[in-house]
Write a protein that holds these residues in place. Structure first.
Motif, PDB file in Angstrom:
ATOM      1  N   LEU A 151       0.874  -1.109  -0.017  1.00 22.33           N
ATOM      2  CA  LEU A 151       0.058  -0.001   0.001  1.00 22.33           C
ATOM      3  C   LEU A 151       0.891   1.222  -0.025  1.00 22.33           C
ATOM      4  N   ASN A 152       0.504   2.364  -0.389  1.00 23.04           N
ATOM      5  CA  ASN A 152       1.261   3.499  -0.685  1.00 23.04           C
ATOM      6  C   ASN A 152       1.691   4.122   0.661  1.00 23.04           C
ATOM      7  N   GLU A 153       0.533   4.182   1.783  1.00 24.77           N
ATOM      8  CA  GLU A 153       0.715   4.632   2.835  1.00 24.77           C
ATOM      9  C   GLU A 153       0.500   3.635   4.009  1.00 24.77           C
ATOM     10  N   SER A 154       0.905   3.963   4.852  1.00 25.04           N
ATOM     11  CA  SER A 154       0.778   2.972   6.280  1.00 25.04           C
ATOM     12  C   SER A 154      -0.644   3.294   6.889  1.00 25.04           C
ATOM     13  N   LYS A 155      -1.208   4.423   6.734  1.00 24.32           N
ATOM     14  CA  LYS A 155      -2.278   4.704   7.343  1.00 24.32           C
ATOM     15  C   LYS A 155      -3.567   3.980   6.841  1.00 24.32           C
ATOM     16  N   ASP A 156      -3.327   3.462   5.511  1.00 32.58           N
ATOM     17  CA  ASP A 156      -4.537   2.539   4.917  1.00 32.58           C
ATOM     18  C   ASP A 156      -4.258   1.245   5.616  1.00 32.58           C
ATOM     19  N   HIS A 163      -1.034  -4.571  14.215  1.00 32.60           N
ATOM     20  CA  HIS A 163       0.345  -4.542  14.342  1.00 32.60           C
ATOM     21  C   HIS A 163       1.310  -3.897  13.386  1.00 32.60           C
ATOM     22  N   ASP A 164       2.184  -3.249  13.498  1.00 29.05           N
ATOM     23  CA  ASP A 164       3.372  -2.730  12.679  1.00 29.05           C
ATOM     24  C   ASP A 164       2.725  -2.504  11.229  1.00 29.05           C
ATOM     25  N   PRO A 165       1.826  -1.607  11.141  1.00 31.05           N
ATOM     26  CA  PRO A 165       1.288  -1.520   9.699  1.00 31.05           C
ATOM     27  C   PRO A 165       2.223  -0.777   8.736  1.00 31.05           C
ATOM     28  N   GLU A 166       3.281  -0.128   9.405  1.00 28.21           N
ATOM     29  CA  GLU A 166       4.130   0.458   8.415  1.00 28.21           C
ATOM     30  C   GLU A 166       4.967  -0.585   7.430  1.00 28.21           C
TER      31      GLU A 166
END
Length: 336
Positions: A151-156, A163-166
């Motif tokens: 995904l382009n952004e971790s906020k998605d 956990h650890d979406p980044e």
């Protein structure tokens, strides 16, 4: 697993989607939906939810509340059921009624299905939130096994991974984050995903179809017209024309957007308002009228009917001759 052990409900909700076309001969499949019709998809989800409620009644009758316990005590087979929906967010693009029903039924399946041997696999390119979301927060919380691609952004990913979406930002092609929300951190990992080759799938489906030739799924395609073969009344009439007219003649107009393909009919009876008005694009309107007239001819004996068609189409157009098929079907008692 044999079809007696596993039943699949497969929905491709993408407009024009054909991802599940390869499974149309799979004996394990109960229903296959192609083409992204939201109302149809909601009806299939509702059928699975209704199966859950029916199993609940059967479990209570045996005094059990777990799937393994029922299988141990009951002599009747009870397969596991898996509902698979690609682009499940499209379930929210139908009427408000079908959307609300889909939200409710997905929540029921997510929260209670596992106790009755019923599970879901849902996929979407993006997880919508707010007024547009189909999967409620409660239902999403019940889906502990999750896979996220790049995904382009971790906020998605924050809406999806606990956990650890980044991690999703640095994924390469073919990689994904796998997370079992109940087993963090041991079950949070970057994995290489498998690619299923369609030719290999076709080979296995063909083998399974040969082994279980008596079972075929009901296939719904939003871009194919309903067939007379799916209408038991008309199929019987076409094979064995009636000697006498039925008491109430029915003009069959198509099929309902539901999991059963329920025929839609208009009953001709001696009553006020017993007339049919069709409005729409020329091809669509003509198709409905031809189907209605054809169904009328199939239900009646020649001595009991007279059909007059007034064709106001341009007599030089290719469409002008379409109604001649009724003369071929009905003979001299049809005037066009």
């Amino acid at each position: 697993y044999s079809p007696s052990e596993l039943r699949l409900y497969l929905l491709d909700m993408k407009p024009g989607g054909t991802e599940f076309q390869v499974y149309t001969a799979l004996p394990h499949a109960e229903v296959i939906g192609l083409g992204g019709a939201a109302e149809y998809g909601a009806s299939v989800v509702h059928r699975v939810a209704a199966e859950l409620e029916e199993r609940g009644r059967r479990f209570r009758a045996l005094g059990v509340d777990k799937f393994p316990e029922f299988r141990e005590l009951s002599e009747e087979p009870l397969p596991r059921v898996v509902l698979v929906v690609d682009e499940f967010q499209a379930l929210g693009e139908g009427t408000s009624r079908s959307r609300n029903a889909a939200i409710r039924d997905l929540e029921i399946i997510a929260s209670r299905g596992r106790s009755f041997g019923i599970h879901m696999m849902l996929a979407s390119q993006r997880l919508r939130v707010g007024p547009e979301q189909v999967l409620s927060d409660q239902a999403r919380a019940e889906c502990s096994l999750r896979i996220a691609f790049a995904l382009n952004e971790s906020k998605d990913a924050e809406r999806f991974l606990q956990h650890d979406p980044e991690d999703v930002v640095r994924l390469k092609t073919g990689q994904a984050v796998f997370e079992d929300a109940g087993s963090y951190p041991s079950a949070h990992a970057i994995v290489q995903v498998a690619l299923s080759e369609k030719e290999l799938i076709r080979k296995h489906v063909s083998r399974l179809a040969s082994a279980h030739a008596s079972r075929l799924p009901r296939v719904f395609s939003s871009y194919d017209a309903p067939s007379i073969q799916g209408n038991t009344v008309l199929s019987r009439c076409a094979a064995e024309p009636l000697d006498q007219p039925t008491r109430a003649l029915q003009l069959f107009l198509g099929e309902a957007m539901d999991a059963d393909g329920t025929p839609i009919a208009f009953t001709l009876k001696r009553d006020v308002g017993a007339n049919l008005l069709v409005v729409g694009p020329e091809d669509s309107a003509r198709g409905v009228v031809l189907g209605a007239c054809g169904s009328l001819l199939l239900q009646t004996a020649p001595s009991e009917r007279r059909l007059v068609v007034v064709n106001l189409s341009d007599d030089e157009s290719s469409e002008y001759s379409h109604f001649n098929v009724l003369q071929n079907l009905g003979g001299s008692d049809v005037t066009v």
